[in-house]
Design an enzyme around this catalytic site. Structure first.
Site, PDB file in Angstrom:
ATOM      1  N   ASP A  15       1.009  -1.420  -0.045  1.00  0.00           N
ATOM      2  CA  ASP A  15       0.043  -0.141  -0.421  1.00  0.00           C
ATOM      3  C   ASP A  15       0.695   1.271  -0.036  1.00  0.00           C
ATOM      4  O   ASP A  15       1.701   1.854   1.014  1.00  0.00           O
ATOM      5  CB  ASP A  15      -1.000   0.012   1.269  1.00  0.00           C
ATOM      6  N   ASP A 111      -3.409   2.428  -5.756  1.00  0.00           N
ATOM      7  CA  ASP A 111      -2.160   2.699  -4.792  1.00  0.00           C
ATOM      8  C   ASP A 111      -2.441   0.946  -3.461  1.00  0.00           C
ATOM      9  O   ASP A 111      -1.042   1.185  -3.097  1.00  0.00           O
ATOM     10  CB  ASP A 111      -2.133   3.421  -3.959  1.00  0.00           C
ATOM     11  N   GLU A 112      -3.134   0.298  -4.303  1.00  0.00           N
ATOM     12  CA  GLU A 112      -2.932  -0.925  -3.520  1.00  0.00           C
ATOM     13  C   GLU A 112      -3.460  -2.184  -4.270  1.00  0.00           C
ATOM     14  O   GLU A 112      -4.190  -2.468  -4.614  1.00  0.00           O
ATOM     15  CB  GLU A 112      -4.123  -0.828  -2.894  1.00  0.00           C
TER      16      GLU A 112
HETATM   17  N1  DCP Z   1      -8.765   8.528  -1.050  1.00  0.00           N
HETATM   18  C1  DCP Z   1      -9.693   9.476  -1.664  1.00  0.00           C
HETATM   19  N2  DCP Z   1     -10.990   9.427  -0.598  1.00  0.00           N
HETATM   20  C2  DCP Z   1     -10.463   8.518   0.601  1.00  0.00           C
HETATM   21  C3  DCP Z   1      -9.812   7.766   0.908  1.00  0.00           C
HETATM   22  C4  DCP Z   1      -8.814   7.856   0.270  1.00  0.00           C
HETATM   23  O1  DCP Z   1      -9.961  10.071  -2.515  1.00  0.00           O
HETATM   24  N3  DCP Z   1     -11.613   9.043   1.604  1.00  0.00           N
HETATM   25  C5  DCP Z   1      -7.496   8.367  -2.406  1.00  0.00           C
HETATM   26  C6  DCP Z   1      -6.451   9.104  -1.809  1.00  0.00           C
HETATM   27  C7  DCP Z   1      -5.409   8.155  -1.241  1.00  0.00           C
HETATM   28  C8  DCP Z   1      -5.594   7.027  -1.810  1.00  0.00           C
HETATM   29  O2  DCP Z   1      -7.236   6.674  -2.371  1.00  0.00           O
HETATM   30  O3  DCP Z   1      -3.994   9.222  -1.820  1.00  0.00           O
HETATM   31  C9  DCP Z   1      -4.976   5.510  -1.869  1.00  0.00           C
HETATM   32  O4  DCP Z   1      -5.720   5.389  -0.337  1.00  0.00           O
HETATM   33  P1  DCP Z   1      -5.308   5.010   1.171  1.00  0.00           P
HETATM   34  O5  DCP Z   1      -6.487   4.230   2.143  1.00  0.00           O
HETATM   35  O6  DCP Z   1      -4.635   3.710   1.620  1.00  0.00           O
HETATM   36  O7  DCP Z   1      -4.449   6.486   1.643  1.00  0.00           O
HETATM   37  P2  DCP Z   1      -2.679   7.172   1.743  1.00  0.00           P
HETATM   38  O8  DCP Z   1      -2.159   6.231   0.546  1.00  0.00           O
HETATM   39  O9  DCP Z   1      -3.207   8.375   1.384  1.00  0.00           O
HETATM   40  O10 DCP Z   1      -2.452   6.973   2.926  1.00  0.00           O
HETATM   41  P3  DCP Z   1      -1.556   5.458   3.859  1.00  0.00           P
HETATM   42  O11 DCP Z   1      -0.722   5.851   4.093  1.00  0.00           O
HETATM   43  O12 DCP Z   1      -2.260   5.740   4.710  1.00  0.00           O
HETATM   44  O13 DCP Z   1      -1.874   4.414   2.928  1.00  0.00           O
HETATM   45 MG    MG Z   2      -1.992   3.952   0.674  1.00  0.00          MG
END
Ligand code: DCP
Ligand code: MG
Length: 363
Positions: A15, A111-112
């Site tokens: 992730d 991203d995952e």
């Molecule tokens: N995303 C979004 N709305 C949300 C959650 C996430 O648009 N409610 C988008 C933005 C994030 C991406 O999806 O960058 C990936 O989600 P993640 O939950 O993996 O969050 P992040 O990668 O941003 O942070 P982390 O380091 O906690 O994985």
């Molecule tokens: Mg993420």
């Protein structure tokens, strides 16, 4: 005594860290080391935060938070408009890196992804070393960081990847799984949403160890079909395979209510909440759909679905929400009470329309 079981699978969950925000900081040096929020609107006039850089998270800024709130918590936060095309391109680059190490890749969002590395395509030797190599390649080639979880099944690997963010690598081996699950909060269990978690807590079930005290029939009685899955998962058993090339046919969310709904305002509230969940997931998958579907289950268990399709693909909350409300409004509700509502988006751009219009409901 621990018995070495050669049939264990090796699963990695990767992730990306603060994905959209990290890409923005990479591409614009002025944002590096600064609290930024992707999405929302400047001056916090409206909209919600898609994600926040780790610098902004220190102030409590989070995904799905209204930008107004983000600004209150962190007055110096910089709002950055999203560039979905760039995130999609980076996602493809990440996928290409994964492919060097395994053919069994199941992306969950941009991203995952889950990777089954049991076969060890490059003969690296251990799943931990494969995860290290993948993280290194992402850092060297894309100037981004990812967190990895390594274990013998999807459930544990996914939780592990979240444990030492950012830039983490967490291995949970077979001998540690049970004690790990015993201490795990119920809300962390796969498939347990907010509503189910609250129900569990009301029943005095707070951790994996609490859940484990219930028999399989008891779990099924309280939580339906999912109860069977919970029964296995609290024992560390998760046989779900890593499924490559699984095309997302539909993204949907549904809610079974604690009591049957009769009131139209309450139904509208439910449609709005479900639309928000679906909208966020559609965004996270980088997809655009053409069809909105409303699913209704009545108190007598009769179930209907109603759909509307559009010539232009959409990915915005308004289309999902207003179409959901409209489909509800055009349904003959008579004197019926509603037990469950679901909202789905399907017919994604670049994918073939399914002839039977059947929706796969995801939990
Ligand atoms: N995303 C979004 N709305 C949300 C959650 C996430 O648009 N409610 C988008 C933005 C994030 C991406 O999806 O960058 C990936 O989600 P993640 O939950 O993996 O969050 P992040 O990668 O941003 O942070 P982390 O380091 O906690 O994985
Ligand atoms: Mg993420």
């Amino acid at each position: 005594m621990t018995v070495k079981n050669p049939s264990y699978r090796k699963i990695i969950h990767i992730d990306m860290d603060a994905f959209y925000a990290s890409v923005e900081q990479r591409d614009n040096p002025a944002y590096r080391g600064k609290p930024i929020a992707v999405g929302g609107s400047p001056q916090g006039r409206g909209g919600v935060v898609a994600t926040a850089s780790y610098e902004a998270r220190k102030f409590g800024v989070r995904s799905a938070m209204p930008s107004k709130k983000a600004l209150e918590l962190c007055p110096d936060v910089i709002f950055v408009g999203p560039r979905f095309e760039v995130y999609k391109a980076v996602s493809t680059q990440i996928r290409n890196i994964f492919e060097r190490y395994t053919d069994l890749i199941e992306p969950l969002s941009l991203d995952e992804a889950f990777l089954d590395v049991t076969e060890d395509k490059q003969q690296i030797g251990s799943a931990i070393d494969i995860a290290k190599a993948i993280k290194q390649a992402i850092r060297n080639e894309l100037q981004l960081t990812a967190s990895a979880g390594v274990s013998i099944n999807k459930f544990i690997a996914k939780i592990a990847s979240d444990m030492n963010k950012p830039d983490g690598l967490t291995f949970i081996g077979p001998s540690r799984i049970q004690s790990f699950i015993d201490d795990l909060g119920v809300e962390k269990f796969f498939g347990v949403g907010k509503v189910t978690a609250e129900k569990m807590k009301r029943m005095g079930l707070h951790t994996g160890a609490d859940l484990k005290k219930l028999s399989e029939p008891e779990l099924v009685r309280h939580f339906g079909k999912a109860g069977k899955f919970y029964y296995n998962i609290v024992r560390g058993i998760d046989e779900r395979q890593v499924q490559p090339h699984r095309e997302t046919k539909s993204i949907s969310a549904e809610d079974t209510f604690a009591y049957d709904l009769k009131d139209l305002d309450e139904m509208h509230d439910a449609v709005d909440t479900l639309s928000q969940i679906v909208y966020e997931r559609v965004r996270r998958h980088g997809l655009k759909g053409r069809t909105v579907t409303l699913k209704i289950k009545f108190h007598d268990f009769k179930q209907i679905t109603r759909s509307q399709s559009f010539p232009q693909p959409f990915a915005d909350l308004e289309t999902i929400r207003t179409t959901g409300r409209k489909l509800l409004g055009s349904t003959d509700l008579e004197e019926k009470r509603i037990r469950l509502l679901g909202i789905g988006v399907s017919n994604f751009e670049g994918q073939v329309e399914t002839s039977d219009g059947q929706l796969r409901i995801e939990y």
